[in-house]
Design a protein around this motif. Sequence first.
Motif, PDB file in Angstrom:
ATOM      1  N   MET A  39       1.007  -1.489  -0.028  1.00 37.72           N
ATOM      2  CA  MET A  39      -0.392   0.038   0.027  1.00 37.72           C
ATOM      3  C   MET A  39       1.273   1.395   0.106  1.00 37.72           C
ATOM      4  SD  MET A  39      -3.092   1.066   2.686  1.00 37.72           S
ATOM      5  CE  MET A  39      -3.824  -0.341   3.032  1.00 37.72           C
ATOM      6  N   THR A  40       0.494   2.263  -0.841  1.00 32.71           N
ATOM      7  CA  THR A  40       0.900   3.490  -0.814  1.00 32.71           C
ATOM      8  C   THR A  40       0.349   4.655  -0.405  1.00 32.71           C
ATOM      9  OG1 THR A  40       0.078   3.517  -3.409  1.00 32.71           O
ATOM     10  CG2 THR A  40       2.741   2.623  -2.604  1.00 32.71           C
ATOM     11  N   GLY A  41       0.815   5.793   0.012  1.00 37.63           N
ATOM     12  CA  GLY A  41       0.053   6.736   0.388  1.00 37.63           C
ATOM     13  C   GLY A  41      -0.166   6.681   1.506  1.00 37.63           C
ATOM     14  N   THR A  42       0.031   8.372   2.426  1.00 41.78           N
ATOM     15  CA  THR A  42       0.033   8.463   3.747  1.00 41.78           C
ATOM     16  C   THR A  42      -1.089   8.965   3.717  1.00 41.78           C
ATOM     17  OG1 THR A  42       2.379   8.716   3.606  1.00 41.78           O
ATOM     18  CG2 THR A  42       0.975   9.997   5.392  1.00 41.78           C
ATOM     19  N   ALA A  43      -2.447   8.878   4.808  1.00 38.27           N
ATOM     20  CA  ALA A  43      -3.432   9.827   5.279  1.00 38.27           C
ATOM     21  C   ALA A  43      -2.918  10.227   6.624  1.00 38.27           C
ATOM     22  CB  ALA A  43      -3.899   8.769   5.489  1.00 38.27           C
ATOM     23  N   VAL A  44      -3.544  12.144   7.263  1.00 35.81           N
ATOM     24  CA  VAL A  44      -3.566  13.007   7.617  1.00 35.81           C
ATOM     25  C   VAL A  44      -4.569  12.718   9.086  1.00 35.81           C
ATOM     26  CG1 VAL A  44      -3.316  15.088   8.636  1.00 35.81           C
ATOM     27  CG2 VAL A  44      -1.415  14.640   7.206  1.00 35.81           C
ATOM     28  N   VAL A  45      -3.990  12.546  10.314  1.00 33.72           N
ATOM     29  CA  VAL A  45      -5.340  12.582  11.346  1.00 33.72           C
ATOM     30  C   VAL A  45      -5.249  13.606  11.981  1.00 33.72           C
ATOM     31  CG1 VAL A  45      -6.412  11.022  13.011  1.00 33.72           C
ATOM     32  CG2 VAL A  45      -5.102   9.641  11.152  1.00 33.72           C
ATOM     33  N   PHE A  46      -6.400  14.103  11.909  1.00 36.62           N
ATOM     34  CA  PHE A  46      -6.344  15.310  13.253  1.00 36.62           C
ATOM     35  C   PHE A  46      -6.966  14.905  14.658  1.00 36.62           C
ATOM     36  CE2 PHE A  46      -8.395  19.096  15.024  1.00 36.62           C
ATOM     37  CZ  PHE A  46      -7.270  19.684  15.342  1.00 36.62           C
ATOM     38  N   ALA A  47      -5.610  14.733  16.090  1.00 36.90           N
ATOM     39  CA  ALA A  47      -6.342  14.252  17.302  1.00 36.90           C
ATOM     40  C   ALA A  47      -5.659  15.436  18.257  1.00 36.90           C
ATOM     41  CB  ALA A  47      -5.635  12.587  17.270  1.00 36.90           C
ATOM     42  N   PRO A  48      -6.508  16.346  18.288  1.00 35.68           N
ATOM     43  CA  PRO A  48      -5.429  17.494  18.689  1.00 35.68           C
ATOM     44  C   PRO A  48      -5.482  17.383  20.177  1.00 35.68           C
ATOM     45  CG  PRO A  48      -8.794  17.585  18.843  1.00 35.68           C
ATOM     46  CD  PRO A  48      -7.796  16.598  18.314  1.00 35.68           C
ATOM     47  N   ALA A  49      -6.109  16.495  20.798  1.00 36.58           N
ATOM     48  CA  ALA A  49      -4.945  16.425  22.088  1.00 36.58           C
ATOM     49  C   ALA A  49      -5.284  14.690  22.771  1.00 36.58           C
ATOM     50  CB  ALA A  49      -6.213  17.200  23.871  1.00 36.58           C
ATOM     51  N   PRO A  50      -4.663  14.157  21.936  1.00 39.06           N
ATOM     52  CA  PRO A  50      -4.293  12.620  22.296  1.00 39.06           C
ATOM     53  C   PRO A  50      -4.208  12.319  23.946  1.00 39.06           C
ATOM     54  CG  PRO A  50      -3.149  13.114  20.193  1.00 39.06           C
ATOM     55  CD  PRO A  50      -3.029  14.252  21.289  1.00 39.06           C
ATOM     56  N   VAL A  51      -4.770  10.831  24.587  1.00 39.01           N
ATOM     57  CA  VAL A  51      -4.469  10.639  26.186  1.00 39.01           C
ATOM     58  C   VAL A  51      -3.557   9.677  26.097  1.00 39.01           C
ATOM     59  CG1 VAL A  51      -6.642  10.572  27.815  1.00 39.01           C
ATOM     60  CG2 VAL A  51      -7.232  11.769  25.962  1.00 39.01           C
ATOM     61  N   LEU A  52      -2.760   9.508  27.728  1.00 38.62           N
ATOM     62  CA  LEU A  52      -1.917   8.775  28.095  1.00 38.62           C
ATOM     63  C   LEU A  52      -3.717   7.796  28.835  1.00 38.62           C
ATOM     64  CD1 LEU A  52       0.225   7.154  28.388  1.00 38.62           C
ATOM     65  CD2 LEU A  52       0.336   8.928  30.617  1.00 38.62           C
ATOM     66  N   THR A  53      -3.347   6.921  28.712  1.00 39.66           N
ATOM     67  CA  THR A  53      -4.351   5.758  29.384  1.00 39.66           C
ATOM     68  C   THR A  53      -3.548   4.725  30.227  1.00 39.66           C
ATOM     69  OG1 THR A  53      -4.607   3.839  27.314  1.00 39.66           O
ATOM     70  CG2 THR A  53      -5.897   6.203  27.680  1.00 39.66           C
ATOM     71  N   VAL A  54      -3.636   4.775  31.369  1.00 34.97           N
ATOM     72  CA  VAL A  54      -2.892   3.615  32.401  1.00 34.97           C
ATOM     73  C   VAL A  54      -4.082   2.926  32.521  1.00 34.97           C
ATOM     74  CG1 VAL A  54      -1.592   3.408  34.571  1.00 34.97           C
ATOM     75  CG2 VAL A  54      -1.330   5.903  33.042  1.00 34.97           C
ATOM     76  N   THR A  55      -3.591   1.543  32.356  1.00 28.75           N
ATOM     77  CA  THR A  55      -4.955   0.531  32.944  1.00 28.75           C
ATOM     78  C   THR A  55      -3.996  -0.339  33.792  1.00 28.75           C
ATOM     79  OG1 THR A  55      -6.047   0.686  30.591  1.00 28.75           O
ATOM     80  CG2 THR A  55      -6.550  -1.525  31.846  1.00 28.75           C
ATOM     81  N   VAL A  56      -4.795  -0.589  34.774  1.00 24.36           N
ATOM     82  CA  VAL A  56      -4.068  -1.555  36.346  1.00 24.36           C
ATOM     83  C   VAL A  56      -4.766  -3.236  35.672  1.00 24.36           C
ATOM     84  CG1 VAL A  56      -3.994  -1.927  38.530  1.00 24.36           C
ATOM     85  CG2 VAL A  56      -3.213   0.411  37.359  1.00 24.36           C
ATOM     86  N   GLU A  57      -4.286  -4.172  35.173  1.00 26.17           N
ATOM     87  CA  GLU A  57      -5.004  -5.471  35.105  1.00 26.17           C
ATOM     88  C   GLU A  57      -4.117  -6.374  36.578  1.00 26.17           C
ATOM     89  OE1 GLU A  57      -4.785  -6.352  31.299  1.00 26.17           O
ATOM     90  OE2 GLU A  57      -6.349  -4.723  30.051  1.00 26.17           O
ATOM     91  N   GLU A  58      -4.256  -7.236  35.226  1.00 30.33           N
ATOM     92  CA  GLU A  58      -3.888  -8.404  36.702  1.00 30.33           C
ATOM     93  C   GLU A  58      -2.846  -9.772  36.334  1.00 30.33           C
ATOM     94  OE1 GLU A  58      -5.041 -11.295  40.698  1.00 30.33           O
ATOM     95  OE2 GLU A  58      -5.814  -9.329  40.194  1.00 30.33           O
ATOM     96  N   ARG A  59      -2.082 -10.377  36.996  1.00 33.39           N
ATOM     97  CA  ARG A  59      -1.929 -11.350  35.985  1.00 33.39           C
ATOM     98  C   ARG A  59      -1.095 -12.263  37.187  1.00 33.39           C
ATOM     99  NH1 ARG A  59       2.518 -10.719  31.567  1.00 33.39           N
ATOM    100  NH2 ARG A  59       0.751  -9.948  30.082  1.00 33.39           N
ATOM    101  N   ALA A  60      -1.036 -13.508  37.210  1.00 32.61           N
ATOM    102  CA  ALA A  60      -0.824 -14.112  38.162  1.00 32.61           C
ATOM    103  C   ALA A  60      -0.749 -13.831  39.825  1.00 32.61           C
ATOM    104  CB  ALA A  60       0.802 -14.869  37.918  1.00 32.61           C
ATOM    105  N   GLY A  61      -1.650 -13.230  39.653  1.00 29.64           N
ATOM    106  CA  GLY A  61      -2.340 -12.379  41.263  1.00 29.64           C
ATOM    107  C   GLY A  61      -1.295 -11.101  41.458  1.00 29.64           C
ATOM    108  N   ASP A  62      -0.596 -10.869  40.833  1.00 32.56           N
ATOM    109  CA  ASP A  62       0.413  -9.676  40.930  1.00 32.56           C
ATOM    110  C   ASP A  62      -0.184  -8.116  40.052  1.00 32.56           C
ATOM    111  OD1 ASP A  62       2.494 -10.400  42.578  1.00 32.56           O
ATOM    112  OD2 ASP A  62       3.222 -11.320  41.013  1.00 32.56           O
TER     113      ASP A  62
END
Length: 329
Positions: A1-24
């Motif tokens: 695939m060739t070509g580029t698209a511009v995506v206007f995202a005025p203020a992206p967000v930082l997401t912090v997600t806490v999950e669980e693995r092996a009890g930790d």
Amino acid sequence: MTGTAVVFAPAPVLTVTVEERAGDPDVHLHAGGQGVWQARMLTGLGGRAVLCGGFGGESGQVVRALLEQEGIEVAAVGGEIRNGVVVQDRREGGRRMVAEATATGPSRHDLDELHNLVLARGMEAGIAVLSGPAPPDRHLVPPDLYRRLAADLTAGGCRVIADLADEWLSAVVEGGAYLLKVSHEELRAGHLAPAGTVPELVAVMHTLHAGGTEAVLVTRAEQPALALVDGCLHEIVTPRMAPADPRGAGDSMTAGIIAGLLRGDHLPDALRLGAGAGALNATRHGLGTGSRQAVERLAAATELRLLDDQGSHHLRMNRRELAAWMTRM
């Protein structure tokens, strides 16, 4: 695939997600927001995305680094912008909000820089998608910026795809766009299609098309989407999937459409690819993700069924009148 698209995202967000693995605790950091999910899926489908937006403060530095690690090019404006942060705990299966810090909005100078950045990169790329800020940050980016971007990009020969709602969508309607994507819930909430029936939705679509929009796409949750292309109404029918998380399916659909256009597909084929991307994303918990091979298979199994809408009606308005009509949303 060739070509580029511009995506206007005025203020992206930082997401912090806490999950669980092996009890930790298992902590994950991701860039988030509508434009980010679109750019992520577009990249996964083999396209090249340039994400134009505001990045500032510690959160902005982290978001930018995360995006670049995903192979998404970032074109940034700093200034007074500070990116928002969302912290969620998913260790009990649901999404419990722990903390949410809203973004610090751009100054008038920052808005001008964002406009110029998106305009330059969009005219160079030829395709630009205008996405909205996260709901808590909506008030930070005025609709008039979207009107100016839509008008100036269109005048510069760029195909503008708008995936917005409320007054931000109305602003793009006034500026002009190649493709408008809106959900039936948004049209119902705005009393443009109060009952959400197909005849009501089709009347709105024809009105938008008559006002200068080349194509209109209305999504309907689990029901087939409606697309008005070259004045003809289609129903987009995809294989029914068992959903895991429907969030982000619409943004993946937008990304799939762009990916199709970038590889030279005609719009109906690009709509099939978009429908496949949206359907696949709904089967996953990761927003804007999915196997390219699976998307292609779903796209091949997607039908565009021509519908008879001879009885539909529409209003004839210029773009400014259309925008005023849409503000009822």
